[in-house]
Design an enzyme around this catalytic site. Structure first.
Site, PDB file in Angstrom:
ATOM      1  CD  GLU A  79       5.576   7.524   8.328  1.00 11.93           C
ATOM      2  OE1 GLU A  79       4.480   6.944   8.172  1.00 11.93           O
ATOM      3  OE2 GLU A  79       5.813   8.294   9.272  1.00 11.93           O
ATOM      4  CE  LYS A 264       0.494   7.815   9.531  1.00  8.68           C
ATOM      5  NZ  LYS A 264       1.945   7.675   9.298  1.00  8.68           N
ATOM      6  CG  ASP A 280      -9.734  -3.954   1.237  1.00 12.06           C
ATOM      7  OD1 ASP A 280      -9.317  -2.822   1.533  1.00 12.06           O
ATOM      8  OD2 ASP A 280     -10.852  -4.157   0.732  1.00 12.06           O
ATOM      9  CG  HIS A 377      11.013  10.328  10.889  1.00  9.02           C
ATOM     10  ND1 HIS A 377      10.234   9.231  10.602  1.00  9.02           N
ATOM     11  CD2 HIS A 377      10.752  11.237   9.925  1.00  9.02           C
ATOM     12  CE1 HIS A 377       9.524   9.481   9.516  1.00  9.02           C
ATOM     13  NE2 HIS A 377       9.828  10.694   9.084  1.00  9.02           N
TER      14      HIS A 377
END
Ligand code: NAD
Length: 422
Positions: A79, A264, A280, A377
């Site tokens: 991202e 998030k 992991d 962004h």
């Protein structure tokens, strides 16, 4: 080592690689592994039905100062703007000394589920009466872990009421030292199953770790001065941005729809370091969200105004990571990432994860409460849109720059520009 590398983002990929090699005094193997990858033999050992490998960009977040040491942070993520935001967040914390971390210890929990127990409460007591014997048997499974100072520390038992009746759930509390510990604790749980059946008179079904690693918490704090939250172009004062960040946190604390996205934003940073170090990330994700829901789903970070008028930022999150074991030592690029990080234990690594998650979160919130995240962004995403529209070579930069200048970062405009410029 100085984690401030002014103009790092303006360098070419090769120049950045050289700068990091210099800064971290990297070995030759690490330098070649950074641009290399997994060979077929190792890839085939790590997963199944392997036909190849897939690459992620490996970026470096600059500016981090953690517990007094400067660190460059390797991050692997697909991202745009995650690495830029982490670096920006870390820079905001530098004037006040960066991040302070604290980790509760590398303690994992394995669960052993016993069903069809006639006297669950008495069975619980019988298991606890034999705790020393069970601890000894668990430790016999992993002499290497014990040699490294780890091992099973305690046995706890819960009677859990379920839709299928009461179940006796035994928890092994295991210090896994520098491992993530999944395999280590699962082996202990499996080995103890027959004895738990003897002691309970029931049947043992599941024997596996809990990813709700609430004995393995990583914490970090940072203090941000209001002047670090704004710049000359901003219409908002630092104090206004600070207060809006606290409002954003209060929103997340009151509303799970917002809290999910708030968290998030934290995991953007944590998962990127997990990916770069071949840890992991599913385990970390499961643990983070389970921990966030313990008192009703809420944010893993907190923002307050301290007595000096600064933004007091904090995070507490379970971080189940290893510097040994799992696949961590099988990926040469991940080993190079570990050399860049230069941590000595899984606990130290967990502290870095917490600091990155915190920086990532407040950098994102700062943008959200001021100019919005889309400007930054989309400017960074413009190259992706140009490539998606069919640009290649020098045209990628040309099309992206034109779209940014025109404030029209869209696929249809990219296609028109490709026709016009090629
Ligand atoms: P592992 O078994 O590969 O390595 C751990 C072992 O390394 C220890 O048991 C110990 O014997 C040895 N060791 C050597 N030096 C050590 C040191 N300094 N500190 C600690 N141990 C040392 O791996 P693991 O960490 O037990 O398990 C990790 C793997 O488990 C990951 O690949 C993860 O994906 C997987 N896993 C996860 C889950 C889950 O999250 N639900 C379930 C099953 C498996």
């Amino acid at each position: 080592m100085d984690a401030r590398i002014p103009g790092f983002y303006k360098l070419s990929v090769a120049e950045r690689r050289e700068a990091v090699a210099d800064h971290c005094d990297l070995s030759e193997e690490a330098v070649s592994a950074i641009s290399g990858g997994l060979d077929d033999t190792r890839a085939d050992a790590i997963s199944e039905n392997v036909i190849g490998t897939i690459e992620y960009p490996l970026g470096i977040a600059t500016n981090f100062q953690i517990d007094g040491d400067d660190r460059l942070i390797p991050m692997a993520v697909e991202e745009t703007s995650v690495v830029a935001a982490a670096s920006y967040g870390a820079r905001m914390a530098r004037p006040t000394g960066g991040f302070t971390t604290n980790v509760s210890g590398p303690v994992m929990i394995a669960q052993i589920q016993a069903v069809d127990v006639d006297d669950p409460h008495a069975a619980k007591v019988r298991i606890l009466e034999h705790a020393d014997e069970l601890i000894e048997a668990a430790n016999a499974e992993d002499p290497t872990l014990v040699e490294h100072g780890g091992g099973c520390r305690n046995v706890e038992v819960r009677v859990v009421d379920t839709a299928r009746g009461a179940m006796v759930v035994t928890h092994l509390i295991v210090d896994v030292r520098d491992a993530m510990g999944g395999n280590a604790v699962n082996s202990m749980a499996e080995a103890l199953a027959p004895r738990i059946e003897d002691l309970t008179g029931g049947d043992v079904l599941l024997r596996i770790l809990s990813n709700l690693a609430d004995r393995r918490l990583a914490r970090a704090t940072a203090t941000i001065e209001p002047e670090s939250l704004t710049d000359d172009d901003s219409e908002l004062s630092g104090e206004e941005v600070r207060d809006r960040i606290v409002d954003a946190w209060a929103f997340a604390a009151a509303d799970p729809y917002r809290a999910a996205t708030h968290n998030k934003g934290i995991m953007n940073g944590i998962d990127a370091v997990a990916t770069a170090t071949f840890n992991d990330w599913r385990a970390i994700e499961a643990g983070a969200h389970a921990y966030a829901s313990m008192g009703g789903y809420g944010p893993l970070t907190s923002y307050e105004v301290d007595a000096d008028g600064n933004l007091a930022c904090s995070i507490e999150v379970p971080i189940q990571v290893g510097t040994v074991g799992g696949a961590t030592q099988l990926q040469p690029t991940a080993q190079a990432a570990m050399e860049i990080l230069d941590v000595e234990s899984a606990d130290e690594l967990a502290g870095v994860f917490a600091a990155v998650g915190l920086a990532q979160n407040y950098a994102g919130l700062r943008a959200l409460v001021s100019e919005g995240i889309q400007t930054g962004h989309m400017n960074l995403h413009a190259k992706n849109i140009a490539i998606q529209a069919g640009a290649s070579g020098d045209l990628v930069d040309e099309v992206a720059e034109r779209m940014v200048a025109e404030d029209a970062i869209r696929q249809d405009r990219a296609e028109e520009l490709i026709d016009e410029l090629s």
